[in-house]
Motif scaffolding. Structure first.
Motif, PDB file in Angstrom:
ATOM      1  N   PHE A  69      11.017   3.557  16.563  1.00  0.00           N
ATOM      2  CA  PHE A  69      10.281   2.920  17.656  1.00  0.00           C
ATOM      3  C   PHE A  69       8.833   2.648  17.252  1.00  0.00           C
ATOM      4  N   ARG A  70       8.082   3.676  16.910  1.00  0.00           N
ATOM      5  CA  ARG A  70       6.657   3.512  16.594  1.00  0.00           C
ATOM      6  C   ARG A  70       6.458   2.616  15.366  1.00  0.00           C
ATOM      7  N   GLU A 101       5.410  23.763  18.074  1.00  0.00           N
ATOM      8  CA  GLU A 101       5.006  22.688  17.166  1.00  0.00           C
ATOM      9  C   GLU A 101       6.065  21.584  17.128  1.00  0.00           C
ATOM     10  N   ALA A 102       7.316  21.956  16.957  1.00  0.00           N
ATOM     11  CA  ALA A 102       8.388  20.969  16.831  1.00  0.00           C
ATOM     12  C   ALA A 102       8.617  20.214  18.139  1.00  0.00           C
ATOM     13  N   PHE A 103       8.692  20.948  19.250  1.00  0.00           N
ATOM     14  CA  PHE A 103       8.966  20.295  20.531  1.00  0.00           C
ATOM     15  C   PHE A 103       7.789  19.448  21.006  1.00  0.00           C
ATOM     16  N   THR A 104       6.567  19.864  20.709  1.00  0.00           N
ATOM     17  CA  THR A 104       5.407  19.053  21.082  1.00  0.00           C
ATOM     18  C   THR A 104       5.462  17.701  20.369  1.00  0.00           C
ATOM     19  N   ALA A 105       5.756  17.722  19.073  1.00  0.00           N
ATOM     20  CA  ALA A 105       5.853  16.469  18.312  1.00  0.00           C
ATOM     21  C   ALA A 105       7.029  15.629  18.796  1.00  0.00           C
ATOM     22  N   VAL A 110       9.331  10.973  21.787  1.00  0.00           N
ATOM     23  CA  VAL A 110      10.273  10.493  22.807  1.00  0.00           C
ATOM     24  C   VAL A 110       9.520   9.709  23.878  1.00  0.00           C
ATOM     25  N   GLU A 111       8.405  10.236  24.352  1.00  0.00           N
ATOM     26  CA  GLU A 111       7.633   9.530  25.389  1.00  0.00           C
ATOM     27  C   GLU A 111       7.115   8.192  24.877  1.00  0.00           C
ATOM     28  N   ASN A 112       6.654   8.160  23.634  1.00  0.00           N
ATOM     29  CA  ASN A 112       6.194   6.895  23.054  1.00  0.00           C
ATOM     30  C   ASN A 112       7.351   5.907  22.939  1.00  0.00           C
ATOM     31  N   SER A 113       8.509   6.378  22.524  1.00  0.00           N
ATOM     32  CA  SER A 113       9.688   5.511  22.419  1.00  0.00           C
ATOM     33  C   SER A 113      10.081   4.953  23.781  1.00  0.00           C
ATOM     34  N   ARG A 114      10.060   5.811  24.798  1.00  0.00           N
ATOM     35  CA  ARG A 114      10.385   5.351  26.160  1.00  0.00           C
ATOM     36  C   ARG A 114       9.399   4.284  26.625  1.00  0.00           C
TER      37      ARG A 114
END
Length: 169
Positions: A69-70, A101-105, A110-114
């Protein structure tokens, strides 16, 4: 694993609504398979010499979201999250990683993709896939990422089974 709070895709809907819902369902599936597990459990590897772990899968899917996405629709030169080169395997090594660390990234990607998907005028919107040197449609990207989640959620079943002795949904 805790209770299943995922929202299933619609039985009837437009192509875009259906793709969006299936993608979110599979994102929620990966999160559900990691619920209630601590850092050590999430880092537990399937079997040597594999570096595959649930935390590694979360990190890998952050890279997948970012790359598809990005990098395709926003910034073709965006760096990978855990690799100085375009090495998707680097994300699997979660030995020094934490859930936070992993879930924050992953959640940020995911939010950027949405956002990118919501702002696109149609599934035919083209972006440039820098690794291939070709343009691709948003439709193709959504299907590709959906397939990545489906495949890796299958791996997550076996990883979770190795942690608690049960097979997930």
């Amino acid at each position: 694993m805790t209770s299943d709070s995922r929202v299933g895709p619609p039985l009837f809907g437009s192509e875009r609504e259906t793709l969006r819902a299936f993608l979110d369902y599979h994102r929620a599936t990966l999160a559900m398979k990691c619920e209630g597990l601590g850092d050590d459990e999430l880092r537990q590897r399937s079997m040597p010499p594999s570096t595959l772990s649930l935390l590694g899968l979360v990190r890998h899917m952050a890279e997948v979201e970012r790359a598809w996405f990005r990098r395709v629709f926003q910034d073709n030169d965006a760096p990978m999250v855990w690799s100085d080169t375009v090495d998707f395997q680097a994300a699997y090594d979660a030995d020094a990683s934490t859930r936070r660390e992993a879930f924050t990234a992953w959640e940020a990607e995911v939010e950027n993709s949405r956002r990118i998907e919501r702002e696109a005028s149609s599934l035919d919107q083209a972006g440039h896939q820098p690794r291939w040197g070709e343009d691709v449609s948003l439709r193709m990207v959504m299907v590709h990422v959906l397939l990545e989640y489906a495949r890796h959620n299958g791996h997550a079943d076996f990883l979770h089974e190795g942690i608690d002795g049960t097979v997930g949904a």
